[in-house]
Design an enzyme around this catalytic site. Structure first.
Site, short mmCIF file in Angstrom:
data_model
loop_
_atom_site.label_atom_id
_atom_site.label_comp_id
_atom_site.label_asym_id
_atom_site.label_seq_id
_atom_site.Cartn_x
_atom_site.Cartn_y
_atom_site.Cartn_z
N LYS B 54 0.81 -1.22 0.00
CA LYS B 54 0.00 0.00 0.00
C LYS B 54 0.85 1.27 0.00
CE LYS B 54 -4.34 -1.62 0.54
NZ LYS B 54 -5.45 -1.29 -0.39
N SER B 79 -9.04 0.98 8.26
CA SER B 79 -8.57 0.48 9.54
C SER B 79 -7.33 -0.37 9.31
CB SER B 79 -9.66 -0.36 10.20
OG SER B 79 -10.05 -1.39 9.33
N ASN B 81 -4.00 -1.38 6.19
CA ASN B 81 -2.70 -1.03 5.65
C ASN B 81 -2.69 0.29 4.89
OD1 ASN B 81 -1.47 -3.33 6.69
ND2 ASN B 81 -1.99 -4.57 4.89
N GLN B 84 -2.03 3.26 7.36
CA GLN B 84 -0.64 3.42 7.77
C GLN B 84 0.22 3.88 6.61
OE1 GLN B 84 0.90 0.30 10.46
NE2 GLN B 84 -1.21 -0.42 10.64
N ASP B 173 5.11 -16.59 -16.91
CA ASP B 173 3.98 -17.21 -17.61
C ASP B 173 2.67 -16.95 -16.88
OD1 ASP B 173 5.68 -18.47 -19.55
OD2 ASP B 173 6.24 -19.91 -17.98
N GLY B 183 -6.97 -2.83 -6.43
CA GLY B 183 -5.90 -1.89 -6.74
C GLY B 183 -4.60 -2.59 -7.11
N GLU B 205 -9.20 -14.03 -4.57
CA GLU B 205 -9.96 -13.40 -3.50
C GLU B 205 -10.45 -14.46 -2.52
OE1 GLU B 205 -13.30 -11.21 -5.05
OE2 GLU B 205 -13.92 -12.84 -6.36
N GLY B 209 -15.91 -14.23 -0.05
CA GLY B 209 -16.37 -12.98 -0.66
C GLY B 209 -15.86 -12.86 -2.08
N ASP B 211 -16.79 -11.42 -4.78
CA ASP B 211 -17.51 -10.42 -5.58
C ASP B 211 -16.84 -10.15 -6.92
OD1 ASP B 211 -15.64 -9.06 -3.55
OD2 ASP B 211 -15.92 -7.52 -5.08
N SER B 305 1.43 -9.81 -0.45
CA SER B 305 1.04 -8.40 -0.39
C SER B 305 1.37 -7.68 0.92
CB SER B 305 -0.46 -8.27 -0.68
OG SER B 305 -1.22 -8.96 0.29
#
Lengths: 333, 333
Positions: B54, B79, B81, B84, B173, B183, B205, B209, B211, B305
């Site tokens: 981030k 709340s 990453n 910060q 690959d 993002g 994901e 969830g 989505d 990540s």
């Protein structure tokens, strides 16, 4: 005694291990810098193959075997990182390996060593002497014994970690190194003396077993009982002839760290630097932080020696908040 | 909708963040390679400043502020990453920052964000809407709101992680990326399309969830209730307009990972690779391992990540041996 290895041996070892050992990353932490008022450079040997710097010395020692030695194979005794390093290096070089391990060694370590293809020779740590068994095995089968630290090729290999560190970040004013039998510290001292002549090298051993500190004070190798410490890689009872000679000549001082300080460092590494470090690997940073050596404004190398620890034990140590706690961690940078 | 960012924006972001963000290491693991039959390259954004990728997007977004924006400051709501990252990037650039955080955010996160010098605006997550508060605050004080993912400069900044990875290891690959608001995934897709045109980008994901998976299937942004998952950085309810457009165009597919698979990956990272990875950061590797995509013989990038997780919680997750356990971990290489 063998001739002492020199920096040329470190440089030769670096060429031998290139492409086989990882060139491990050097991490920075602004929080750590702020805590010590210094610029810290963490050489992450926990990210080395087999999880510790030991792979460097093991690979280098085996790479120097002649054809007969290669055929007959290698013997090592260790319940820890040296065993796995020898087993892996031997496999990579097509050399048979026999590792002498205690009957009650952690199942995960036995499995890992066997997974590298080594033969496991089990002994009873309460009634038998592993060194005697290893020497006997070596004679009987014509195998070569590679001891964990008091060996010129092992020392030279361990020195490559410091060589890489200084090559990457430039000269250092201070270098802190985890100290058990002295292989890593003496290798580091050889590299530092050649590449950063003004650098003060500090060995850090467990408070519970300061045999190296005593040895420097007395001018001879002091033997102690197996120290009770969570730093299982530094539960050595004495330095070797080679490591003592180099450390006496090239190391500025030996300091100690307590188990509580190691846990504090382990938690710092996990929380702030996002790396898993075994208790022994925490010695250098704990020493830099607490041994009272003035580091303000200096460029300081920290050798993080390894990351091999049973997960359940690691989780337990992370979960147990040490006495000297959070306050110092609450000003992140 | 803003114009979609392009690879040129990623390249420009890379120049802006250079010397400010870490160029994080790429780690290898023979054990992981053997498990998947592939060559894996782990880009370790858990070792990034502020502990997550981030920081890249945050720094890039603030670096594009004009003089007036810099004086008035930045607002963010998060709340996690992003908060910060914005707080740290703002401090480094001398920009005032206000972060809207829930009243029950973990004390450590609030302390860390405040430690970076940001003003904390507390809201009640059960009765108030943080976006409304942030927008109101931005208007009232003339501050600029930087949203966590649906913003061209943020996306371009996140893309620099993939740019660095491909620059360092060469064409890939396949590339697996943790996916919440999209993002990181859309930035990765921009970089991969330009630098490794044949590379298949997979967003991963949480199973709880999916989505984004639903959104691709329906061809429109699907909104879901806040998913119940340990991947707290991916508890987003929907993609953004920009991230959806890029993901739809440039991403090969979206797969999911279960919480058990995330814990398994977290333990693998600790035990085998010696790195601390938060649950969200485990998505990419868990997806590569379990989503049924054939990777044999392929060169595969994994974006790890972030590594921000409360130590007590981390210790508890490491200690709890998951159902699908050891067998697969016992052939180390």
């Amino acid at each position: 005694m063998q001739a002492l290895p020199t920096y040329d041996d470190v440089a030769a070892a670096a060429r031998r291990i290139e492409g086989h050992a990882h060139r491990t990353p050097v991490l920075r932490s602004r929080t750590a810098d702020a805590l010590l008022g210094a610029e810290l450079f963490f050489k992450c040997e926990n990210l080395q193959r087999s999880g510790a710097f030991k792979f460097r010395g093991a690979y280098n020692a085996l790479a120097r075997f002649d054809a007969g030695q290669r055929r007959a194979g290698v013997v090592a005794f260790s319940s820890g990182n040296h065993a796995q390093a020898i087993a892996l290096a031997a496999r990579l070089q097509g050399i048979p390996a026999a590792i002498v391990m205690p009957h009650d060694a952690p199942a995960a370590k036995v499995a890992a060593t066997r997974g590298y293809g080594a033969e496991i020779i089990v002994y009873d740590r309460y009634t038998e002497d592993r060194e005697v068994i290893a020497v006997h095995l070596a004679r009987e089968r014509g195998m070569t014994l590679v001891p964990p630290y008091d060996h010129a090729d092992v020392i030279a290999g361990q020195g490559t970690a410091t060589q890489e560190l200084i090559e990457e970040v430039g000269p250092l004013d201070d270098l802190f190194v985890c100290l058990g039998g002295g292989g890593l510290t003496s290798g580091a001292a050889l590299a530092a003396r050649a590449l950063a002549p003004g650098c003060r090298v500090h060995g850090v051993e467990p408070e519970a077993g300061n045999d190296a500190q005593q040895s420097l004070a007395r001018g001879e190798i002091v033997h102690i009982a197996t120290p009770q410490t969570i730093a299982d890689g530094a539960q050595t009872q004495h330095l070797g002839a080679l490591t003592f000679a180099i450390i006496r000549r090239d190391v500025a001082d030996i300091v100690t760290a307590s188990d509580d300080q190691l846990v504090e460092a382990m938690r710092f590494f996990a929380e702030r630097m996002k790396i898993v470090v075994e208790p022994t690997g925490c010695l250098a940073f704990a020493g830099a932080r607490h041994a009272g050596i003035d580091l303000v404004g200096r460029r300081v190398g920290i050798i993080v020696s390894g990351g091999n620890i049973d997960l359940a034990r690691y989780a337990a140590l992370l979960a147990a908040e040490p006495a000297a706690k959070r306050a110092s961690l609450e000003s992140p940078l």
